[in-house]
Design a protein around this motif. Structure first.
Motif, PDB file in Angstrom:
ATOM      1  N   GLU A  98       0.833  -1.213   0.000  1.00  0.00           N
ATOM      2  CA  GLU A  98       0.000   0.000   0.000  1.00  0.00           C
ATOM      3  C   GLU A  98       0.862   1.256   0.000  1.00  0.00           C
ATOM      4  N   LYS A  99       1.950   1.242   0.770  1.00  0.00           N
ATOM      5  CA  LYS A  99       2.862   2.389   0.781  1.00  0.00           C
ATOM      6  C   LYS A  99       3.502   2.586  -0.590  1.00  0.00           C
ATOM      7  N   GLU A 100       3.856   1.475  -1.229  1.00  0.00           N
ATOM      8  CA  GLU A 100       4.479   1.554  -2.551  1.00  0.00           C
ATOM      9  C   GLU A 100       3.505   2.149  -3.565  1.00  0.00           C
ATOM     10  N   ILE A 101       2.264   1.689  -3.530  1.00  0.00           N
ATOM     11  CA  ILE A 101       1.248   2.195  -4.460  1.00  0.00           C
ATOM     12  C   ILE A 101       0.952   3.668  -4.176  1.00  0.00           C
ATOM     13  N   LEU A 102       0.933   4.047  -2.908  1.00  0.00           N
ATOM     14  CA  LEU A 102       0.710   5.446  -2.544  1.00  0.00           C
ATOM     15  C   LEU A 102       1.835   6.325  -3.102  1.00  0.00           C
ATOM     16  N   THR A 103       3.060   5.819  -3.072  1.00  0.00           N
ATOM     17  CA  THR A 103       4.197   6.559  -3.639  1.00  0.00           C
ATOM     18  C   THR A 103       4.024   6.729  -5.150  1.00  0.00           C
ATOM     19  N   PHE A 104       3.566   5.668  -5.811  1.00  0.00           N
ATOM     20  CA  PHE A 104       3.312   5.766  -7.249  1.00  0.00           C
ATOM     21  C   PHE A 104       2.226   6.806  -7.544  1.00  0.00           C
ATOM     22  N   LEU A 105       1.187   6.821  -6.705  1.00  0.00           N
ATOM     23  CA  LEU A 105       0.120   7.818  -6.875  1.00  0.00           C
ATOM     24  C   LEU A 105       0.655   9.230  -6.739  1.00  0.00           C
ATOM     25  N   SER A 106       1.562   9.428  -5.776  1.00  0.00           N
ATOM     26  CA  SER A 106       2.131  10.767  -5.563  1.00  0.00           C
ATOM     27  C   SER A 106       2.971  11.218  -6.746  1.00  0.00           C
ATOM     28  N   ARG A 107       3.457  10.255  -7.538  1.00  0.00           N
ATOM     29  CA  ARG A 107       4.228  10.576  -8.736  1.00  0.00           C
ATOM     30  C   ARG A 107       3.333  10.795  -9.953  1.00  0.00           C
ATOM     31  N   GLY A 108       2.018  10.626  -9.747  1.00  0.00           N
ATOM     32  CA  GLY A 108       1.077  10.896 -10.823  1.00  0.00           C
ATOM     33  C   GLY A 108       0.849   9.743 -11.766  1.00  0.00           C
ATOM     34  N   LEU A 109       1.250   8.523 -11.381  1.00  0.00           N
ATOM     35  CA  LEU A 109       1.072   7.366 -12.260  1.00  0.00           C
ATOM     36  C   LEU A 109      -0.393   6.945 -12.315  1.00  0.00           C
ATOM     37  N   SER A 110      -0.812   6.444 -13.476  1.00  0.00           N
ATOM     38  CA  SER A 110      -2.165   5.919 -13.642  1.00  0.00           C
ATOM     39  C   SER A 110      -2.253   4.524 -13.045  1.00  0.00           C
ATOM     40  N   TYR A 111      -3.486   3.999 -12.931  1.00  0.00           N
ATOM     41  CA  TYR A 111      -3.669   2.647 -12.403  1.00  0.00           C
ATOM     42  C   TYR A 111      -2.918   1.628 -13.263  1.00  0.00           C
ATOM     43  N   SER A 136     -10.059  10.415  -2.332  1.00  0.00           N
ATOM     44  CA  SER A 136      -9.324  10.632  -3.580  1.00  0.00           C
ATOM     45  C   SER A 136      -7.830  10.418  -3.355  1.00  0.00           C
ATOM     46  N   SER A 137      -7.107  10.261  -4.448  1.00  0.00           N
ATOM     47  CA  SER A 137      -5.662  10.057  -4.349  1.00  0.00           C
ATOM     48  C   SER A 137      -4.969  11.294  -3.785  1.00  0.00           C
ATOM     49  N   ASN A 138      -5.455  12.480  -4.186  1.00  0.00           N
ATOM     50  CA  ASN A 138      -4.849  13.727  -3.698  1.00  0.00           C
ATOM     51  C   ASN A 138      -5.003  13.845  -2.183  1.00  0.00           C
ATOM     52  N   GLU A 139      -6.233  13.553  -1.690  1.00  0.00           N
ATOM     53  CA  GLU A 139      -6.471  13.596  -0.241  1.00  0.00           C
ATOM     54  C   GLU A 139      -5.627  12.541   0.471  1.00  0.00           C
ATOM     55  N   ALA A 140      -5.481  11.368  -0.148  1.00  0.00           N
ATOM     56  CA  ALA A 140      -4.695  10.295   0.459  1.00  0.00           C
ATOM     57  C   ALA A 140      -3.236  10.706   0.625  1.00  0.00           C
ATOM     58  N   GLU A 171       1.752  -2.017 -13.954  1.00  0.00           N
ATOM     59  CA  GLU A 171       2.947  -2.433 -14.699  1.00  0.00           C
ATOM     60  C   GLU A 171       4.194  -2.353 -13.832  1.00  0.00           C
ATOM     61  N   GLU A 172       4.335  -1.268 -13.082  1.00  0.00           N
ATOM     62  CA  GLU A 172       5.506  -1.076 -12.214  1.00  0.00           C
ATOM     63  C   GLU A 172       5.540  -2.125 -11.102  1.00  0.00           C
ATOM     64  N   SER A 173       4.369  -2.497 -10.588  1.00  0.00           N
ATOM     65  CA  SER A 173       4.289  -3.420  -9.448  1.00  0.00           C
ATOM     66  C   SER A 173       4.150  -4.874  -9.868  1.00  0.00           C
ATOM     67  N   ASN A 174       3.958  -5.071 -11.169  1.00  0.00           N
ATOM     68  CA  ASN A 174       3.784  -6.419 -11.710  1.00  0.00           C
ATOM     69  C   ASN A 174       2.555  -7.120 -11.103  1.00  0.00           C
ATOM     70  N   ILE A 175       1.446  -6.332 -11.006  1.00  0.00           N
ATOM     71  CA  ILE A 175       0.176  -6.877 -10.514  1.00  0.00           C
ATOM     72  C   ILE A 175      -0.930  -6.425 -11.469  1.00  0.00           C
ATOM     73  N   SER A 176      -2.126  -6.970 -11.307  1.00  0.00           N
ATOM     74  CA  SER A 176      -3.239  -6.599 -12.187  1.00  0.00           C
ATOM     75  C   SER A 176      -3.830  -5.260 -11.765  1.00  0.00           C
ATOM     76  N   ILE A 177      -4.578  -4.649 -12.703  1.00  0.00           N
ATOM     77  CA  ILE A 177      -5.246  -3.377 -12.389  1.00  0.00           C
ATOM     78  C   ILE A 177      -6.269  -3.582 -11.288  1.00  0.00           C
ATOM     79  N   ASN A 178      -6.963  -4.705 -11.285  1.00  0.00           N
ATOM     80  CA  ASN A 178      -7.950  -4.985 -10.228  1.00  0.00           C
ATOM     81  C   ASN A 178      -7.298  -5.036  -8.855  1.00  0.00           C
ATOM     82  N   THR A 179      -6.081  -5.593  -8.817  1.00  0.00           N
ATOM     83  CA  THR A 179      -5.356  -5.634  -7.541  1.00  0.00           C
ATOM     84  C   THR A 179      -4.959  -4.229  -7.107  1.00  0.00           C
ATOM     85  N   VAL A 180      -4.567  -3.410  -8.081  1.00  0.00           N
ATOM     86  CA  VAL A 180      -4.243  -2.003  -7.792  1.00  0.00           C
ATOM     87  C   VAL A 180      -5.469  -1.312  -7.202  1.00  0.00           C
TER      88      VAL A 180
END
Length: 472
Positions: free
Chosen positions: A416-429, A458-462, A434-443
């Protein structure tokens, strides 16, 4: 045994010493006693004017206007004076009639009339009456405005004129000029000793400190104001002072102060609903947004709208719709939020209520983004962009503004921390998958859990919440 009511003589004592020994809150507290007597009895005791004022506070504007017409008695000049003095408070009084009332008082040399400017809201331009639409003419018609203020407030006219200008400059985002004007007036107001006018000046100074990120200085100023109020035993100001303190707590995300105010000091809109509590109702609306009580907030909004419409309070209506829009986004009512924002933008553009909207910081930035996406062809997009630049600064100072409190310790997993970091970088689902090597549903699943743990939508609030909790 029935209730004992004050005698007409006791009520007359309140009315005759209003704004010296007694104040508008005392008048409001005694309203049941006034209702105990007939209009004829109050008229004979020469205190019918108080009933007009009480009716205005209740929002019974039509009835107050009808009673007002009973005040003047042919051949008794003092009743003419009372009529024109009380008429100044009637919110539906036209500008032409308002000036006629002023001219009567001046022509008959009956002394100046102190309108209770801090009743309802601690502001001059939007206090007992809404004068906010006069902002653009303050400079153009300075001599005329000063003449009117002189009749109404005597030696305090110059200070009030400068305070009115400062409030207008603040709304139009000329904050430096506004602060200079306020600071210049403080020594004069200290000397003249009218705590209500000084209160207005200090409240504006506090708001200017807040929007410039100097919340610690603003908190110290609140303590200073409270000492002054206690020293002069001016309890009329305490309710709004508590609300001001709560507003600072809302900017800081100080939930202990917010909860204490809600539990012990907030007005109850279900009983004794009145214009005197209008500022406190707006603070309570923000508390409803924080605590996720959108339906309760919406009910209060609609109750307020009827009162504000009757009283011609355009500035308050603008603020009301901004808060409805922000609350609506949190409740995922996108269309309704966009409609409310448009109503607010219409008033803001007409009367230059820029800071009124921009001061909402991060929540209004999110609102703007959704509005631009939903209504890209809106005529208000240029104004949205202008306000967006103002709101960014406020958002950077107060990331916890209007964000719901965390009621438990937050613990994010490594994923979750890793995905939150990706969100802060503006990455899409898709990019995160792709970066995490998991499915979009898992994201999506991980992000849903992140939102639940952080209490956001929202991601911004998160990202803002995670940074404030030092998770990122």
């Amino acid at each position: 045994m029935g209730k004992e009511y004050r005698s007409l003589e006791e009520l007359r004592e309140i009315v005759m010493n209003l704004n010296s020994k007694y104040y508008v809150n005392d008048l409001w507290t005694a309203r049941e006693d006034f209702y105990h007597y007939s209009i004829e009895e109050l008229h004979r005791a020469q205190i019918l004017s108080a009933l007009v004022t009480i009716k205005i506070f209740e929002g019974n504007i039509k009835e107050s206007a009808e009673i007002l017409e009973k005040l003047p008695v042919p051949g008794i000049p003092v009743t003419e004076y009372i009529y024109h003095s009380v008429a100044l408070v009637l919110p539906t009084r036209s500008e032409e009639d308002f000036l006629k009332d002023i001219e009567y008082l001046e022509k008959n040399n009956l002394g100046f009339v102190k309108l209770t400017i801090t009743a309802g809201r601690p502001t001059l331009m939007n206090g007992m009456r809404d004068f906010s639409h006069y902002g653009p003419i303050l400079q153009e018609k300075k001599a005329e405005v000063l003449r009117v203020l002189k009749i109404m407030y005597g030696d305090n006219a110059d200070s009030l004129y400068n305070l009115a200008q400062a409030e207008y400059q603040y709304q139009t985002n000329d904050c430096l000029s506004a602060m200079v004007k306020v600071v210049e007036q403080l020594p004069k107001l200290e000397k003249n000793g009218d705590i209500r006018i000084l209160f207005v000046a200090l409240c504006l100074r506090m708001q200017l400190l807040v929007v410039n990120g100097e919340v610690t200085s603003a908190s110290s100023l609140i303590k200073d104001i409270r000492r002054r109020v206690e020293k002069q035993k001016f309890s009329e100001l305490n309710h709004n002072l508590d609300a001001l303190e709560t507003k600072i707590a809302i900017y800081e995300g100080n939930y202990d102060v917010i909860k204490d105010w809600l539990d012990n000091k907030a007005p109850d809109e279900h009983s004794n609903f009145n214009l005197l509590d209008s500022y406190r109702y707006f603070i309570k609306l923000r508390c409803y947004i924080i605590t996720g009580k959108f339906m309760a907030g919406l009910a209060l909004c609609e109750k307020m709208r009827g009162l504000l419409n009757q009283c011609c309070r355009t500035m308050d209506l603008c603020e009301l719709d901004v808060l409805i829009a922000i609350g609506g986004i949190k409740a995922n009512l996108i269309e309704e939020s966009c409609d409310a924002l448009e109503r607010a933008l219409e008033l803001a553009e007409k009367y230059k209520y820029y800071r009124l909207i921009a001061d909402e910081g991060e929540p209004v930035l999110k609102l703007f983004n959704i509005y631009k996406k939903e209504r890209p062809d809106s005529v208000y997009i240029p104004l949205v962009e202008k306000l967006r630049n103002m709101a960014k600064k406020t958002a950077s100072f107060y990331p916890n503004y209007l964000i719901s409190p965390i009621t438990k310790d937050v613990s994010l997993t490594i994923s979750e921390k890793e995905i939150l970091t990706f969100l802060s970088r503006g990455l899409s689902y898709g990019e995160i998958a792709e970066e995490s090597n998991i499915s979009i549903n898992t994201v999506r699943y991980h992000i849903k859990k992140i939102y639940e743990k952080l209490g956001v939508n929202s991601s911004n609030e998160a990202i803002i919440r995670a940074k404030s909790l030092k998770i990122m």
